[in-house]
Scaffold this active site. Sequence first.
Site, PDB file in Angstrom:
ATOM      1  CB  THR A 194      56.106  66.993 -56.473  1.00  0.00           C
ATOM      2  OG1 THR A 194      55.282  68.145 -56.656  1.00  0.00           O
ATOM      3  CG2 THR A 194      57.350  67.391 -55.701  1.00  0.00           C
ATOM      4  CD  GLU A 343      56.783  69.246 -51.686  1.00  0.00           C
ATOM      5  OE1 GLU A 343      57.459  69.603 -52.653  1.00  0.00           O
ATOM      6  OE2 GLU A 343      55.532  69.360 -51.655  1.00  0.00           O
ATOM      7  CE  LYS A 453      54.706  90.188 -55.670  1.00  0.00           C
ATOM      8  NZ  LYS A 453      54.316  88.980 -56.419  1.00  0.00           N
ATOM      9  CD1 TRP A 458      51.390  93.209 -52.905  1.00  0.00           C
ATOM     10  CD2 TRP A 458      51.738  91.181 -52.029  1.00  0.00           C
ATOM     11  NE1 TRP A 458      52.736  93.017 -52.858  1.00  0.00           N
ATOM     12  CE2 TRP A 458      52.981  91.782 -52.331  1.00  0.00           C
ATOM     13  CE3 TRP A 458      51.711  89.930 -51.470  1.00  0.00           C
ATOM     14  CZ2 TRP A 458      54.185  91.141 -52.082  1.00  0.00           C
ATOM     15  CZ3 TRP A 458      52.911  89.287 -51.225  1.00  0.00           C
ATOM     16  CH2 TRP A 458      54.142  89.885 -51.524  1.00  0.00           C
TER      17      TRP A 458
END
Length: 559
Positions: A194, A343, A453, A458
């Site tokens: 990956t 994963e 940001k 956010w």
Amino acid sequence: MIQTKLIPRTAEAHEPPMLLKTLLAQSLKYEPHREIVYRDLFRMNYVTFNQRVRQLANVLTGLGVGPGDTVAVMDWDSHRYLECFFGITSIGAVLHTINVRLSPAQILYTMNHAEDKVVLIHEDFLPILNAIQGQLTTVERYVLLSDKVYTDLNAVGEAPAGFAGEYETLLKSAHPDYEFPDFDENTWATTFYTTGTTGNPKGVYFSHRQLFMHTMGLATYVCGYQAVPFSSIADVYMPITPMFHVHAWGFPFLATMLSAKQVYPGRYEPELLLKLLLKEGVTFSHCVPTILNMLVSNPAAQQFNEQLSRWKVVIGGSALTKGLAKAALELGIQVYQGYGMSETAPIMTLTKLNDNERDLPLNEQIEYRTRAGRIAPFVDVRLMDDNGNFVPHDGHSLGEVVARGPWLTQGYYNDPDRAADLWRGGWLHTGDVASITPDSWVQIADRTKDVIKTGGEWISSLDIEDLLSQVPGVAEAAVVGLPDERWGERPHALIVQKPDANLTADHVKAELQTKIQQGDLNKWYLPDRIAFVAEIPKTSVGKIDKKRIRSEMKELILG
């Protein structure tokens, strides 16, 4: 770890290990006559499939492959690839599924890093092999994969030295019997690589036990809880996610265990995908949003609403926007969202509508179907703040998604530093920011590196993309944050228009302004600039490549 009382073991008792060969054995028990189909070129039943898997095992052992050796595959989605899922792993060797969309330099790195001994390669990828063969350090032999049968490899102009033969020819000459041995269920079964934002590709690896448990988790969720209803009797499975990408999300193992009818499309071609979908009666698939958008946008799809209404599609890799979900549902396609990463093998969440949610009108179900899904069985998913504290699952609080479960990778091959960072504090860190409801719905806000940001706030690039997808005439959208002297960062958008659309940036902003005036959108979410492009950059597995957009397309976005 608490002290417990262990069950006494009897020397003569057999404790079967959880091995992939056990999943394979199930395919012969109940419905061995069902078919596995490759394009419009090849079909076989499970009896033949099992025989071919054993012939492959004999071919590999004849080439000197033994337990612990790594065998690499470079192929399109095919019956051959499915045979490799079982034939390579069941002799105790390691299957390396090569991402053929990586650059030649990256492919070279992964092959040397994985220490590939034998490579099974489709003739379409011979130019790549020719470019790197002189730098491969561990490969000893090659097997040619092709839709044609070559009895003389001299007829393959680009085939380099070291070829043992052509796949079908070798299988025909191999003995059809092979007794797969028992071995430790923690034996390494597969590896793939990956890519991240920096450094070389990372080698993810899984054991037989992990893949066995992932299959059991899928079976529990889609066959038991009916999250995305899957029945070996009623459903026909066709992956539209590359088999090199996290084992096609693990569904080939499940479909084989259940001896469901399977259809493998080879290289993805929109017309052939649609043809196979209709001809073979495909009812269950999975893909990234780009593929679904390509099929939904195909004019031919409009003619087959009745057939498409039987099709269930799991979307992963990138967020399923409300606009795309609506377009698919209007064609009768039942769309669901899944979430995970390389994963995690990969399933951690999947759309699961409860009794009340299933009764909602489709336009109201979209809100649920475009969430990341409900947490899958046997997986512990939490939210964590920057200080390592857990964040409440109240549907509002944000934190990084962390996880534990029986099928999550233990780390990265020969990369202890990045493995330690992945598992810091005893939890696998995904790098995704999300909220979780008390009833286990996960809503991804953004990747930690993609959260914008701006002015102390956010904001989620995914939320803006979702809103843009609902603007009439927008086919695809990507949003990134770019530096701003006053606000720190501001959102900027790339848009691909539908073929018959004639949008302008002012028109799109006006649509979003309406949302702001209605109170549906904070003013901070309005992109500073909107640029129209023919294509949005994607990664090798079809995800929006925001790193590339930020670095290579900054000039285009800023104008």
